[in-house]
Design an enzyme around this catalytic site. Structure first.
Site, PDB file in Angstrom:
ATOM      1  CD  GLU A 158      39.615  39.343  42.045  1.00  0.00           C
ATOM      2  OE1 GLU A 158      40.716  38.872  42.359  1.00  0.00           O
ATOM      3  OE2 GLU A 158      38.653  38.620  41.716  1.00  0.00           O
TER       4      GLU A 158
ATOM      5  CG  ASP B  98      34.560  41.735  38.828  1.00  0.00           C
ATOM      6  OD1 ASP B  98      34.920  42.064  39.970  1.00  0.00           O
ATOM      7  OD2 ASP B  98      35.309  41.112  38.036  1.00  0.00           O
TER       8      ASP B  98
HETATM    9 ZN   LIG Z   1      37.051  37.522  44.629  1.00  0.00          ZN
END
Ligand SMILES: [Zn+2]
Length: 447
Positions: A154, A92
């Site tokens: 994340e 992501d």
């Molecule tokens: Zn990162």
């Protein structure tokens, strides 16, 4: 250099055109996992990563994560007696609004001055590229056990943390390689040993029942915004050093970070003094810092001749390794409550906390990666910290308390501009890091 090291250098080099082509295709997928963004590109990116690894013989698949986006997962058993290496990255990315100041389309990979520009080019699709090149160099059959874990959340609320806490056995490994970091400067390898933790609290002050006329009442009736400003001004001393009592602080023992580099990397305006005291590296990695990240109050254009009854701020403190995050939160909250004067009503709400992280430098795997990086780059390896926290590391450490953590990556501090406009990566960093990882894995197998 041994014969096989020479062969591996050539092999990684020969893979780079295909790996870079794959990276560019991945940059084109806007895999922003924030709740307000569409889910289709995030899932498309996960599928793309699975296919990329499968092409090189890696048995990649999606691992569904309850409540969140799937993790790209692969498990390759190693020869009997060989260690297991977990390779982490995330697919992501941060949002990339044009207003940030992008000079190219953020989701179109664009080559300029030897770098590839685009959102996620460095953070962290370069990490995926490093792992892809590494496993491809072994034709999908590395000489150690591998667990590949590419997270899909994340940059936002991670559901993987709870999943690791729930199923620690899935994440058990002898070594954790986290490819979501970078060198300070391209071509000069470093290993990150420390990540500061993070605690945030929201403070709200109230002084009046309602907004009132500043002419009729100013000078006698207190406004909450001024009370808040006075409180926030007490968070640091005149040098800008955090004064919250009881927070640990130390000088940095590893590589130094020059003032010139800090000024350039952070874009500090000419003539503006830096804050803090002592070496720059210590200020960034081994001492606390405190910042006000946002205020709720009328904007300049909307502010009338009115005294504000309420004002709110979010205060964030970065804490060095060795400092417990719960104690830090308590100290921050106590400080904010105690320093309010004049009977002003105060409410402090804890917002978020993530622990600091420290990796000892005496482990065998840490030493092996130091050697591999030095071989790959042909230079000595520095030891650095990072201001940013990765909360997942704490869960991974609980899953494998004895594992060495090796933090590497192609997100160089000087030019990569992660999270900002015109993010970019130097493909040479991906190649050097992949070769280092290949040499590292080979050396673990040979032990
Ligand atoms: Zn990162």
């Amino acid at each position: 250099m041994t014969r096989s090291q020479f062969d591996m250098r050539a092999k990684v080099a020969s893979l780079m055109p295909a790996v870079v082509a794959e990276l560019k295709e991945m940059i084109a997928i806007p895999s922003v996992a924030f709740p307000a963004f569409p889910p289709e590109p995030v899932r498309a990116m996960a599928d793309r990563a699975v296919a990329a690894f499968q092409r090189y013989g890696v048995p990649a698949r999606l691992q569904e994560i309850p409540g969140g986006y799937p993790t790209v997962w692969a498990e390759i058993p190693g020869p009997a007696g060989s260690p297991t290496v977990l390779l982490y990255g995330h697919y992501d990315v941060q949002p990339a609004p044009k207003e940030q100041g992008w000079t190219t389309e953020p989701f179109v990979a664009t080559e300029r001055d030897g770098r590839i520009f685009g959102r996620g080019a460095a953070d962290d699709k370069s990490g995926i590229a490093i792992h892809l090149a590494t496993l491809a160099a072994f034709d999908g059959k590395p000489p150690v056990g591998i667990k590949l874990v590419l997270e899909g959340e994340e940059e936002t609320v991670s559901h993987l943390e709870a999943f690791v806490a729930d199923r620690p056995e899935l994440f058990h490994a002898d070594v954790m390689v986290v490819a979501d970091m970078g060198n300070l400067t391209v071509g000069e390898p470093v290993l990150s040993t420390d990540l500061r933790g993070h605690v945030k609290a929201i403070i709200e002050l109230s002084t009046l029942q309602d907004p009132i006329h500043s002419g009729l009442f100013g000078g006698a009736a207190p406004d909450a915004l001024m009370a808040l400003i006075k409180l926030l001004a007490q968070l640091t001393d005149d040098s800008g050093t955090c004064v919250i009592p009881g927070i640990s602080s130390a000088e940095w023992q590893g590589a130094e970070y020059s003032e010139e580099m800090l000024r350039a990397n952070a874009g500090v305006l000419d003539g503006v003094d830096l804050i803090g005291t002592g070496g720059i590296a210590g200020r960034l990695w081994s001492k606390p810092s405190i910042s006000v990240l946002g205020l709720d109050c009328p904007s300049v254009d909307e502010g009338g001749n009115v005294l504000q009854p309420r004002a709110r701020a979010v205060v964030a403190m970065r804490i060095p390794p060795g400092q417990d995050e719960n104690d830090a939160m308590d100290a921050l909250i106590a400080f904010l409550r105690d320093r309010v004067v004049g009977g002003v009503h105060v409410e402090v709400t804890p917002n978020k906390k993530s622990p600091a992280f420290h990796q000892g430098t005496d482990g065998a795997a840490f030493a092996a990666m130091t050697t591999a990086l030095a071989e790959s780059y042909g230079r000595d390896v520095g030891r650095v910290g990072s201001g940013g926290s990765i909360p997942l590391l704490d869960e991974l450490r609980k899953a494998s308390p004895d594992a060495d953590f090796v933090l590497i990556g192609a997100e160089d501090a000087a030019l990569a501009r992660i999270h900002g406009p015109n993010e970019s990566v130097d493909p040479g960093e991906i190649e050097h890091m992949a070769l280092a990882q290949v040499l590292f894995i080979s050396s673990l197998a040979a032990e």
